[in-house]
Design an enzyme around this catalytic site. Structure first.
Site, mmCIF file in Angstrom:
data_model
loop_
_atom_site.group_PDB
_atom_site.id
_atom_site.type_symbol
_atom_site.label_atom_id
_atom_site.label_comp_id
_atom_site.label_asym_id
_atom_site.label_seq_id
_atom_site.Cartn_x
_atom_site.Cartn_y
_atom_site.Cartn_z
ATOM 1 N N HIS A 17 12.396 -11.475 -15.441
ATOM 2 C CA HIS A 17 13.600 -12.031 -14.801
ATOM 3 C C HIS A 17 14.664 -10.938 -14.635
ATOM 4 O O HIS A 17 15.314 -10.842 -13.589
ATOM 5 C CB HIS A 17 14.220 -13.144 -15.673
ATOM 6 C CG HIS A 17 13.400 -14.383 -15.804
ATOM 7 N ND1 HIS A 17 13.011 -14.890 -17.016
ATOM 8 C CD2 HIS A 17 12.903 -15.240 -14.875
ATOM 9 C CE1 HIS A 17 12.320 -16.018 -16.836
ATOM 10 N NE2 HIS A 17 12.234 -16.243 -15.552
ATOM 11 N N LYS A 41 10.134 -29.622 -16.630
ATOM 12 C CA LYS A 41 9.592 -28.956 -17.811
ATOM 13 C C LYS A 41 10.349 -29.397 -19.057
ATOM 14 O O LYS A 41 11.554 -29.614 -19.004
ATOM 15 C CB LYS A 41 9.744 -27.448 -17.678
ATOM 16 C CG LYS A 41 9.028 -26.855 -16.491
ATOM 17 C CD LYS A 41 9.325 -25.367 -16.400
ATOM 18 C CE LYS A 41 8.633 -24.749 -15.195
ATOM 19 N NZ LYS A 41 8.989 -23.334 -15.016
ATOM 20 N N ARG A 91 5.111 -13.211 -8.543
ATOM 21 C CA ARG A 91 4.180 -12.471 -9.417
ATOM 22 C C ARG A 91 2.783 -12.545 -8.821
ATOM 23 O O ARG A 91 2.582 -12.218 -7.685
ATOM 24 C CB ARG A 91 4.201 -13.084 -10.827
ATOM 25 C CG ARG A 91 5.486 -12.837 -11.564
ATOM 26 C CD ARG A 91 5.634 -13.759 -12.731
ATOM 27 N NE ARG A 91 5.819 -15.133 -12.270
ATOM 28 C CZ ARG A 91 6.066 -16.161 -13.040
ATOM 29 N NH1 ARG A 91 6.139 -15.994 -14.322
ATOM 30 N NH2 ARG A 91 6.236 -17.359 -12.535
ATOM 31 N N SER A 129 7.712 -17.025 -19.014
ATOM 32 C CA SER A 129 8.341 -17.594 -20.215
ATOM 33 C C SER A 129 7.296 -18.340 -21.039
ATOM 34 O O SER A 129 7.324 -18.307 -22.274
ATOM 35 C CB SER A 129 9.472 -18.541 -19.817
ATOM 36 O OG SER A 129 10.452 -17.853 -19.085
HETATM 37 P P1 ADP Z 1 11.184 -22.043 -12.703
HETATM 38 O O1 ADP Z 1 9.734 -21.664 -12.492
HETATM 39 O O2 ADP Z 1 11.381 -23.262 -13.536
HETATM 40 O O3 ADP Z 1 11.989 -21.998 -11.450
HETATM 41 P P2 ADP Z 1 11.384 -19.611 -14.243
HETATM 42 O O4 ADP Z 1 12.459 -19.257 -15.219
HETATM 43 O O5 ADP Z 1 9.987 -19.704 -14.774
HETATM 44 O O6 ADP Z 1 11.866 -20.945 -13.607
HETATM 45 O O7 ADP Z 1 11.394 -18.590 -13.041
HETATM 46 C C1 ADP Z 1 12.526 -18.367 -12.241
HETATM 47 C C2 ADP Z 1 12.168 -17.374 -11.152
HETATM 48 O O8 ADP Z 1 11.832 -16.127 -11.744
HETATM 49 C C3 ADP Z 1 10.947 -17.759 -10.304
HETATM 50 O O9 ADP Z 1 11.168 -17.300 -8.983
HETATM 51 C C4 ADP Z 1 9.825 -16.983 -10.928
HETATM 52 O O10 ADP Z 1 8.789 -16.714 -10.005
HETATM 53 C C5 ADP Z 1 10.562 -15.711 -11.312
HETATM 54 N N1 ADP Z 1 9.896 -15.004 -12.409
HETATM 55 C C6 ADP Z 1 9.545 -15.463 -13.624
HETATM 56 N N2 ADP Z 1 8.917 -14.525 -14.349
HETATM 57 C C7 ADP Z 1 8.862 -13.406 -13.556
HETATM 58 C C8 ADP Z 1 8.289 -12.108 -13.692
HETATM 59 N N3 ADP Z 1 7.631 -11.745 -14.790
HETATM 60 N N4 ADP Z 1 8.430 -11.249 -12.672
HETATM 61 C C9 ADP Z 1 9.071 -11.639 -11.540
HETATM 62 N N5 ADP Z 1 9.606 -12.841 -11.323
HETATM 63 C C10 ADP Z 1 9.502 -13.725 -12.318
#
Ligand code: ADP
Length: 163
Positions: A17, A41, A91, A129
């Site tokens: 993130h 979630k 990703r 996460s």
């Molecule tokens: P949600 O999937 O509930 O929207 P997340 O916190 O899992 O929330 O993800 C928020 C954003 O960050 C999404 O666009 C996700 O694809 C991106 N994201 C999560 N992990 C990574 C990562 N390792 N690299 C790049 N983007 C990521």
């Protein structure tokens, strides 16, 4: 000034993130990191804990970033914040289908708000996460994926499994 909104659960925020946040600031001028309240979630961390971790690990004095709560449709929140772009990270391929659907739905809801995808750094392409929570549950090493503050907070959730 170009304003973006980066919505997500951030349960917890990871280095993946943070990479997207920093990279987005090379394209937009101000970013709102919006933490979702009503996701489908079940989150491990409360809303307050998730916000606290984000505020602690981002250098908010030097980055044009504000943390906010998202309890409505992302496009509505974007409008409210005068944001023109929704930032999302991509990703592995599995992200694509969901993101594709969301982007089209958002476009129908508000054609003035566009979605900007940033591809993750290779180091984080399999990082989520959920993965770090699973590693924490079994007492594995968390340092390669998370800032130290988040490592501490996550270990507190699984104290008996600490390594
Ligand atoms: P949600 O999937 O509930 O929207 P997340 O916190 O899992 O929330 O993800 C928020 C954003 O960050 C999404 O666009 C996700 O694809 C991106 N994201 C999560 N992990 C990574 C990562 N390792 N690299 C790049 N983007 C990521």
């Amino acid at each position: 000034m170009k304003i973006g909104i980066y919505p997500g659960s951030f349960d917890p925020i990871t280095d993946g993130h943070i990479d997207i946040i920093k990279r987005s600031l090379q394209v937009i001028d101000k970013l709102y990191v919006c933490v979702s309240v009503n996701t489908q979630k079940n989150t491990l961390f409360t809303l307050e804990e998730r916000i606290d971790m984000i505020e602690n690990v981002l250098d908010l004095d030097h980055l044009n970033v504000e943390v906010c709560v998202n309890n409505t449709l992302t496009v509505k929140q974007a409008k409210r914040l005068k944001a023109t772009h929704i930032i999302r990270g991509l990703r592995v391929l599995t992200d694509f289908e969901y993101e594709f659907q969301m982007t089209h739905a958002n476009r129908v809801l508000d054609s003035e708000i566009d979605t900007l995808f940033l591809m993750t750094d290779n180091r984080y392409s399999f990082l989520s996460s959920s993965t770090v929570k699973e590693i924490a549950r079994f007492g594995g090493e968390l340092e390669p994926f998370l800032p130290p503050y988040v490592v501490t907070k996550l270990r507190e959730k699984f104290p008996q499994k600490s390594v």
